[in-house]
Design a protein around this motif. Structure first.
Motif, mmCIF file in Angstrom:
data_model
loop_
_atom_site.group_PDB
_atom_site.id
_atom_site.type_symbol
_atom_site.label_atom_id
_atom_site.label_comp_id
_atom_site.label_asym_id
_atom_site.label_seq_id
_atom_site.Cartn_x
_atom_site.Cartn_y
_atom_site.Cartn_z
ATOM 1 N N LEU A 68 20.894 -12.001 38.432
ATOM 2 C CA LEU A 68 21.300 -11.962 37.026
ATOM 3 C C LEU A 68 20.481 -10.941 36.229
ATOM 4 O O LEU A 68 21.036 -10.202 35.411
ATOM 5 C CB LEU A 68 21.175 -13.344 36.397
ATOM 6 N N LEU A 69 19.174 -10.917 36.464
ATOM 7 C CA LEU A 69 18.327 -9.952 35.762
ATOM 8 C C LEU A 69 18.746 -8.519 36.079
ATOM 9 O O LEU A 69 18.797 -7.665 35.182
ATOM 10 C CB LEU A 69 16.857 -10.167 36.121
ATOM 11 N N PHE A 74 17.713 -6.376 32.695
ATOM 12 C CA PHE A 74 16.499 -6.816 32.004
ATOM 13 C C PHE A 74 15.388 -6.945 33.028
ATOM 14 O O PHE A 74 15.542 -7.627 34.041
ATOM 15 C CB PHE A 74 16.744 -8.165 31.312
ATOM 16 N N GLY A 75 14.277 -6.267 32.776
ATOM 17 C CA GLY A 75 13.180 -6.304 33.737
ATOM 18 C C GLY A 75 13.569 -5.667 35.058
ATOM 19 O O GLY A 75 13.261 -6.194 36.129
ATOM 20 N N SER A 79 12.423 -6.837 38.711
ATOM 21 C CA SER A 79 13.481 -7.491 39.487
ATOM 22 C C SER A 79 13.769 -6.732 40.776
ATOM 23 O O SER A 79 13.997 -7.335 41.822
ATOM 24 C CB SER A 79 14.763 -7.594 38.654
ATOM 25 N N ALA A 80 13.750 -5.409 40.688
ATOM 26 C CA ALA A 80 13.962 -4.589 41.888
ATOM 27 C C ALA A 80 12.814 -4.786 42.878
ATOM 28 O O ALA A 80 13.045 -4.863 44.085
ATOM 29 C CB ALA A 80 14.095 -3.118 41.506
ATOM 30 N N ALA A 81 11.593 -4.890 42.360
ATOM 31 C CA ALA A 81 10.444 -5.139 43.243
ATOM 32 C C ALA A 81 10.593 -6.494 43.939
ATOM 33 O O ALA A 81 10.355 -6.598 45.150
ATOM 34 C CB ALA A 81 9.142 -5.083 42.451
ATOM 35 N N VAL A 149 20.421 -4.153 29.283
ATOM 36 C CA VAL A 149 19.939 -4.833 28.081
ATOM 37 C C VAL A 149 18.727 -4.101 27.541
ATOM 38 O O VAL A 149 18.598 -3.874 26.346
ATOM 39 C CB VAL A 149 19.608 -6.311 28.388
ATOM 40 N N VAL A 150 17.822 -3.719 28.411
ATOM 41 C CA VAL A 150 16.663 -2.916 28.048
ATOM 42 C C VAL A 150 16.863 -1.565 28.718
ATOM 43 O O VAL A 150 16.674 -1.424 29.912
ATOM 44 C CB VAL A 150 15.344 -3.571 28.529
ATOM 45 N N SER A 151 17.281 -0.567 27.920
ATOM 46 C CA SER A 151 17.665 0.710 28.521
ATOM 47 C C SER A 151 16.490 1.562 28.959
ATOM 48 O O SER A 151 16.607 2.337 29.885
ATOM 49 C CB SER A 151 18.553 1.508 27.566
#
Length: 159
Positions: A68-69, A74-75, A79-81, A149-151
């Motif tokens: 979802l993130l 967002f983050g 989140s990828a890490a 959401v956070v570009s």
């Protein structure tokens, strides 16, 4: 050089949606049947029995959260890490099962447990997870993406 970088946010969007979608679907398919998820974890014969249930029950919720993130953006770097760590663990677990001669279904998208000899798909599972690991690595390096959401994470600028 600027024209090459112009596609980075679009590729990062695609990477977010693919990696996030896979994580979300994998978690959602397992969360409805925690007993089978625990059975899949048990089949790898890697964890002490006391950890099988908590991992089997908790893993789907973590996959859903990471998915979802990534999808909403967002983050993204964190989140990828997290997704990358999951892929490394999954690759190691499947490789271990293969090397030890176990005949199991990975349980990646529900199910899991013992399968008949010759019914394993270890190579395909490892290659899929390596591809997802590459996407996670890309997002770690290029977290800025379209429709997030956070570009722009702090300290990262789009060129």
């Amino acid at each position: 050089m600027r024209s090459v970088k112009a596609w980075f946010p679009w590729f990062s969007l695609a990477a977010r949606l693919v990696l996030g979608g896979v994580m979300l679907v994998a978690g959602a398919l397992k969360v409805t049947d925690p007993e089978t998820a625990a059975q899949a974890v048990r089949a790898y014969e890697l964890l002490p029995s006391a950890l099988v249930e908590p991992v089997g029950w908790g893993l789907p919720f973590l996959e859903i959260a990471i998915g979802l993130l990534l999808i909403v953006g967002f983050g993204v770097r964190a989140s990828a890490a997290a997704a990358g760590v999951f892929m490394i663990v999954f690759i190691a677990a499947v490789s271990s099962a293969w090397a030890r001669g176990l005949s199991i279904d990975c349980g990646c998208f529900g199910g899991g447990g013992q399968v008949a000899a010759g019914q394993t798909k270890y190579l395909q599972e490892i290659l899929r997870d390596v591809g997802l690991l590459v996407l996670a690595g890309w997002l770690w390096l290029q977290p800025v993406s379209k429709f997030a959401v956070v570009s722009e994470p702090q300290g990262v600028t789009a060129s």
